[in-house]
Design a protein around this motif. Structure first.
Motif, PDB file in Angstrom:
ATOM      1  N   ARG A 168       8.037   3.492  -5.202  1.00 14.60           N
ATOM      2  CA  ARG A 168       7.629   3.285  -3.811  1.00 14.60           C
ATOM      3  C   ARG A 168       6.761   4.456  -3.357  1.00 14.60           C
ATOM      4  NH1 ARG A 168      10.477   6.605  -0.501  1.00 14.60           N
ATOM      5  NH2 ARG A 168      12.564   7.305  -1.130  1.00 14.60           N
TER       6      ARG A 168
ATOM      7  N   CYS B 183       5.381   7.723  -1.534  1.00 12.10           N
ATOM      8  CA  CYS B 183       6.003   8.958  -1.067  1.00 12.10           C
ATOM      9  C   CYS B 183       4.914   9.862  -0.508  1.00 12.10           C
ATOM     10  CB  CYS B 183       6.718   9.682  -2.209  1.00 12.10           C
ATOM     11  SG  CYS B 183       8.073   8.751  -2.967  1.00 12.10           S
TER      12      CYS B 183
ATOM     13  N   VAL C 215      -1.806   2.122  -0.062  1.00 14.08           N
ATOM     14  CA  VAL C 215      -1.139   0.969  -0.666  1.00 14.08           C
ATOM     15  C   VAL C 215      -2.174  -0.086  -1.059  1.00 14.08           C
ATOM     16  CG1 VAL C 215       0.415  -0.972  -0.205  1.00 14.08           C
ATOM     17  CG2 VAL C 215       1.075   1.345   0.466  1.00 14.08           C
TER      18      VAL C 215
END
Length: 283
Positions: free
Chosen positions: A70, A72, A133
């Motif tokens: 994920r 960070c 992302v």
């Protein structure tokens, strides 16, 4: 060691990250095994300190993103207490402070990591996270396409060798693989891989050569997208379905199909498919 994603695709993703987020530095790399990523591309860097750096899962910010699968981030990398500091020398050489790291995940497996960074210690907002992302997703899609192409290439090379003498079910598999490969081709940025893919498509089409005559092959010249559309039609796709598969508008598909039918001397969709097969354009 896995073949790296095409450098153009990686550089495009990093450039997009900088453009949409305003971050001055972006860099990233793919995993060479289950626990190590190598930084292969830099955008906006002032030094080469980060290039070739091997990131271990769990180590540093990128290693943490890999281990947790994920995104960070840290506000001030050199003094952050939320990460380990194995890479401080390279980070300091580039002068990085605020950093975000996003894993590249394909089929639930981490395949790489992308970073965006500032040289000042400020909190990174949602826009920055969203841009990072999105950049990682671009690389994920490129990797997924490459994986699918390789799987289809491996499958079809054996099927193409069997030729039209193969069992009927196997030959239908050849035709479906041909359609999928042609639909994927425009999405492949790697020229060598795209050329290999199209070469296999040609082999699949010529594998039915017993039904194609030299004269027919010489008389018909369809544009690549016209072949793509006829291949979808041969698989039973409607214009709308072909548009979804090829990433085109339905009106564009209609235009390609009309043009292909005219060149093939066909009056119906079925006649177009039959004529394309006779000309050795489809398996």
């Amino acid at each position: 060691m896995p073949e790296p994603v095409d450098a153009v695709e990686m550089r495009t993703a990093l450039a997009g990250l900088r453009r949409t987020s305003g971050l001055p530095v972006a860099f990233g790399g793919l995993l060479s095994d289950a626990r190590h990523a190598r930084i292969g591309e830099l955008d906006g860097a002032r030094t080469g300190a980060l290039r070739g750096l091997v990131i271990s899962a769990g180590s540093g910010l990128g290693g943490k993103a890999i281990a947790l699968a994920r995104p960070c981030a840290v506000t001030d990398y050199p003094v952050s207490r939320h990460i380990s500091h194995e890479y401080d020398t390279a980070v300091a050489a580039e002068g990085l402070r605020s950093v975000v790291a996003v894993p590249v995940v394909v089929r639930r497996t981490v395949r790489g990591v992308l970073y965006g960074a500032l040289r000042t210690p400020v909190s990174l907002g949602d826009r920055t996270f969203d841009a990072a992302v999105a950049a990682a997703r671009d690389v994920e899609q490129a990797l997924a396409v490459r994986d699918e192409v390789r799987e289809l290439l491996a499958l079809t090379q054996e099927q193409a060798a069997a030729g039209p003498g193969a069992a009927p079910g196997a030959w239908e598999d050849v035709r479906e693989a041909h359609r999928q490969l042609r639909a994927l081709a425009p999405r492949v940025a790697d020229p060598a891989l795209r050329d290999a893919l199209l070469a296999v498509c040609g082999r699949l089409a010529s594998a039915s050569g017993a039904r194609a005559t030299p004269a027919a092959a010489m008389e018909v010249r369809l544009a690549p997208r016209e072949v793509d559309v006829v291949a979808c039609v041969a698989a039973g796709a409607t214009n709308a379905a072909a548009a979804r598969q090829l990433g085109l508008r339905p009106e564009t598909v209609k235009g390609y199909l009309r043009s292909a039918m005219r060149k093939l001397g066909a009056h119906t969709r079925l006649e177009a498919v039959v004529a394309a097969r006779r000309a050795g354009l489809l398996p």
